[in-house]
Write an enzyme that holds these catalytic residues in place. Structure first.
Site, PDB file in Angstrom:
ATOM      1  N   SER A  58     -45.726 -97.808  10.454  1.00  0.00           N
ATOM      2  CA  SER A  58     -44.713 -98.251   9.509  1.00  0.00           C
ATOM      3  C   SER A  58     -45.173 -99.531   8.810  1.00  0.00           C
ATOM      4  CB  SER A  58     -43.372 -98.426  10.222  1.00  0.00           C
ATOM      5  OG  SER A  58     -42.317 -98.560   9.306  1.00  0.00           O
ATOM      6  N   ASP A  68     -40.416 -87.584   6.832  1.00  0.00           N
ATOM      7  CA  ASP A  68     -40.115 -88.988   7.141  1.00  0.00           C
ATOM      8  C   ASP A  68     -38.754 -89.367   6.565  1.00  0.00           C
ATOM      9  OD1 ASP A  68     -40.040 -91.838   7.308  1.00  0.00           O
ATOM     10  OD2 ASP A  68     -42.223 -91.909   7.271  1.00  0.00           O
ATOM     11  N   HIS A  91     -40.120 -90.185  10.875  1.00  0.00           N
ATOM     12  CA  HIS A  91     -40.859 -91.451  10.851  1.00  0.00           C
ATOM     13  C   HIS A  91     -41.657 -91.660  12.136  1.00  0.00           C
ATOM     14  CE1 HIS A  91     -41.812 -95.308   9.190  1.00  0.00           C
ATOM     15  NE2 HIS A  91     -41.316 -95.964  10.211  1.00  0.00           N
TER      16      HIS A  91
END
Length: 808
Positions: free
Chosen positions: A662, A735, A769
């Site tokens: 991330s 995601d 994610h």
């Protein structure tokens, strides 16, 4: 013949093209056996202690669902992902086994569950005599009630719970509230192979407000129909016998809250028109109060679509309605005094209001806060109330204590930078009351606090009492220096008997009871992966060039011989600070039991790598401008980490990679673009072009048009031609994280490819994610391992000209 040969040549050329385009394709792969053995080791059960403190529920989770679970249909409806087969969240987590363990004698009883049970939402009743849980089946989520005395569970007949929009909860020990699928909701709108009969249209008419990069928004009129269908619920109250009382009419609700005395229900009902830019939480609403039969007794307000909020702002007018837990039926809410905008200069930012039943009088102002109001909690007696405010500019959070019935003389209990872990006083310990509300426990003039106990030596959790008159604290317990032990719940009223959870370098986490009689072990979970015990770790502290204190946890692989230089992975995640003094505070503990799973980078330890884990990457400066020097600060921090590892004789400077997930992936790409410190990078689920998140990223308070230079300078996409080290990009195709659209990785890969760089793009079907499917997890570890082997472990030494520094 000539025509036939030409045709054959075209076929051969086509085959060649197919072969070229299919590079990197194939089945899911697995990492080496040493990694697979640990990955598939049994999971240590999760524990849930009864409010009555006599039993513990042991839950065996399903760690890695098959990819088939993720391949179930998914509807993206106004910020919520729905499985239309179950009306539950897409990929809802669950456990596959439940056991009840007696605290007194350790006896365990396995709960009899239906074959193939998928247990979700486990909740104790306030008196500890029952547990409510959901069971995911093919057509929905059933509601079950477990009698903890007999360990027998039974299904509430003829109901299915909508766990995507509301779920269920206890309202006292004899009643459950639930959002049910309406019995007569009919046939669902079609969501596959739709032939459109109109275009998808949006229009704006001059309203100004930040438009964040929300995921899973409505996109079409058909999506609106699907949202209406799957978000509509029937609120109900269910007693222990399974009797169901329907309350009010079906609707779409983002809040249904029963008052402490059970006489009223606060209702926030979503209504049209919907938005294609914002999630359901921003949709127009009607706020009202129902009686226990579902009749509207008071209309509070109509809230318009919240499409005009500036970055960091809150809505104008009342917000954050909640019942006062020490009253029967009194609502409390907050109202902004600065038009909701933190940039406006005002003496007070918020006021807190109350309105008591029968709701026909005027609301009363309870108090005002100088900074943004951040919540409250109540004590068991004497009107004790704690409340908080937060200063965005200084990043300081204050905790106040007052008498709810006379707020004229509040007392500051704590005033700290939100990142100051060393001086954090902890959180008040609460007790669940018979009606289900939680209140701060009080014993005479004392309350109890528990916290992580951060220190320069690492985290040492504590349990302490605090005198409300003097604010002096007395430590009851603090974790030792050879283990990691956290407070888990009080047993008596004066704090002499309580639960803890303890683990150490050699012992897995278990539940203990501490009392005047000594320490007693309650659970006895065994080591699921003994091969990890030979991994060594230590806290390492050092400084950045500007004097900011930094640290990392150094992990060395099993069998490591001191003095041997190893190929190394630096794994990090940047964090922001307004105060350099707290930026260098140590986080975590090296006394924890080493265990890892999922897509953890720590698996690389099993293949001979050293890892500098959680390497400090502080971004220090004023909130409005700290990102102006983002790149320089992370490059300097990375260099300092490598230099320290080399100085210790562990790190081979010529064989170092960097990785992150991330925002850590964003950092990784920037480090490869703006330095030559690393041989390769691993970037998972990142965002690399900040012009695609123009109204802010992470805690950046300016938008793209206010800080164009910063947005472009911190975007590695704009420097793809300078990413001259191999980078592995991994991204979930689904995601759902704000800002990290899959296109971020796809476009960076294309940019690197077009500029002649070395990159590999791995897109994981159905993954979000974070990656959860067994096949995706294994394949991610396979990719990371192969990348490190190819470009780091077996890398040839670089010359001084390439590195700009002397190789050690």
């Amino acid at each position: 013949m000539k025509k036939a040969l030409t045709s054959m040549a075209l076929v051969i050329a086509a085959i060649g093209l197919i072969q070229v385009s299919s590079v990197g394709q194939g089945s899911y792969k697995q990492p080496p056996k040493a990694i697979m053995d640990v990955l598939n080791a049994p999971a240590i059960p999760t524990t849930s202690i009864s409010p009555s403190r006599d039993k513990i529920a042991l839950l065996e989770p399903r760690r890695y669902p098959p990819i088939a679970d993720l391949a179930q249909p998914m509807l993206r409806l106004a910020g919520t992902r729905v499985n239309p087969n179950t009306s539950g969240p897409h990929l809802q987590g669950y456990s596959i086994k439940m056991t009840l363990k007696n605290v007194s004698d350790g006896r365990e009883t396995t709960v009899a569950l239906p074959a193939g049970a998928k247990i979700t939402g486990v909740q104790w009743s306030p008196d500890g005599k029952h547990i409510a849980f959901g069971n995911i089946v093919s057509n929905g989520v059933e509601l079950w009630i477990l009698d903890t005395a007999t360990a027998r569970a039974r299904k509430v007949p003829n109901v299915l719970v909508n766990t995507a929009f509301g779920g269920f909860s206890w309202e006292g020990s004899n009643m459950i509230s639930a959002n049910l699928i309406p019995a007569n909701r009919g046939v669902a709108p079609q969501y596959q192979n739709i032939v459109p009969n109109e275009p998808n249209i949006q229009e704006t008419t001059g309203r100004r407000g930040a438009v964040a990069t929300f995921q899973d928004m409505l996109k079409s009129p058909n999506d609106e129909k699907l949202f209406d269908y799957y978000a509509t619920v029937q609120f109900a109250l269910i007693d222990l016998t399974g009797k169901v009382k329907m309350v009010g009419q079906p609707g779409i609700f983002d809040n249904l809250s029963v008052s402490p005395d059970g006489k009223y229900i606060f209702v926030s009902r979503i209504k049209r028109p919907y938005s294609y830019l914002f999630p359901a939480s921003r949709f127009p609403k009607t706020l009202e109060i129902w009686d226990s039969s579902g009749k509207v007794v008071h209309h509070l307000q109509d809230v318009p679509l919240l499409d005009n909020l500036a970055s960091g702002s809150v809505q104008t007018g009342p917000r954050g309605y909640a019942w006062v837990p020490i009253e029967g039926s009194t609502l409390m809410w907050t109202e902004a005094l600065d038009e909701g905008n933190p940039r406006n200069k005002v003496p007070f930012r918020d006021k807190v209001m109350t309105l008591a039943a029968p709701f026909n009088g005027s609301a009363k102002e309870l108090l005002r806060t100088q900074h943004r109001f951040q919540g409250r909690s109540f004590g068991e007696k004497d009107g004790l109330m704690f409340y908080f405010d937060f200063d965005r500019d200084t990043q300081r959070r204050r905790m106040f204590m007052t008498n709810y019935r006379d707020t004229s003389n509040p007392k500051i209990v704590s005033d700290l930078n939100v990142n100051d872990r060393y001086n954090d006083i902890g959180q008040p310990v609460t007790r669940q009351m018979p009606n289900g509300v939680s209140l701060v426990r009080q014993n005479g003039d004392e309350i109890f606090l528990n916290g992580i106990g951060a220190s320069p030596q690492g985290d040492r959790p504590f349990f302490r009492r605090m005198n409300l008159k003097t604010l002096q604290t007395q430590e009851i317990f603090r974790s030792g220096t050879e283990e990691f032990e956290t407070f888990a719940g009080m047993i008596d009223d004066n704090g002499t008997s309580f639960f803890t959870r303890k683990d150490s370098l050699t012992d897995p986490p278990n539940v203990y009871v501490r009392s005047a009689a000594g320490v007693r072990k309650v659970t006895d979970f065994k080591d699921p992966a003994p091969q990890l015990r030979d991994i060594k770790k230590e806290r390492v502290q050092y400084k950045r060039a500007d004097g900011v204190d930094l640290s990392f946890t150094l992990y060395t692989p099993p069998g490591y011989r001191p003095g041997t230089r190893l190929p190394t992975l630096v794994w990090a995640y940047p964090e922001s600070f307004t105060d350099a003094r707290v930026a260098g505070q140590v986080a975590g503990s090296t006394n924890r039991f080493t265990q890892f799973g999922g897509i953890s980078h720590l698996f690389l330890l099993l293949q001979g790598y050293a890892i500098l884990d959680n390497a400090s990457m502080p971004i220090v400066g004023p909130p409005e401008t700290k990102n102006d020097t983002f790149v320089k600060q992370i490059v300097d921090a990375a260099k300092a980490a490598i230099d320290k590892g080399v100085e210790m004789g562990v790190v081979d400077r010529d064989r170092v990679a960097v990785g992150g997930h991330s925002y850590g992936a964003f950092m990784t790409a920037n480090l490869l673009a703006h330095s030559d410190l690393f041989r390769a990078g691993i970037a998972r689920s990142g965002a690399y072009n900040r012009t695609l998140t123009p109204f802010g990223f992470q805690d950046e308070t300016r938008n793209f048009w206010e800080a164009t230079k910063v947005y472009t300078e911190v975007s590695p996409f704009f420097y793809a031609n300078k990413i001259n080290e191999p980078i592995l990009l991994i991204h979930g195709e689904a995601d759902n994280n704000q800002g990290t659209y899959p296109i971020q990785s796809e476009r960076l890969y294309a940019a690197i490819s077009g500029n002649g760089g070395t990159a590999r793009l791995v897109m994981l079907p159905h993954e979000s994610h974070g990656y959860s499917a067994k096949e995706s997890t294994e394949h991610t570890l396979y990719e990371m391992y192969n990348w490190m082997e190819k470009y780091v472990k077996n890398a040839k030494p670089r010359t001084m000209a390439a590195t700009g520094q002397v190789t050690q």
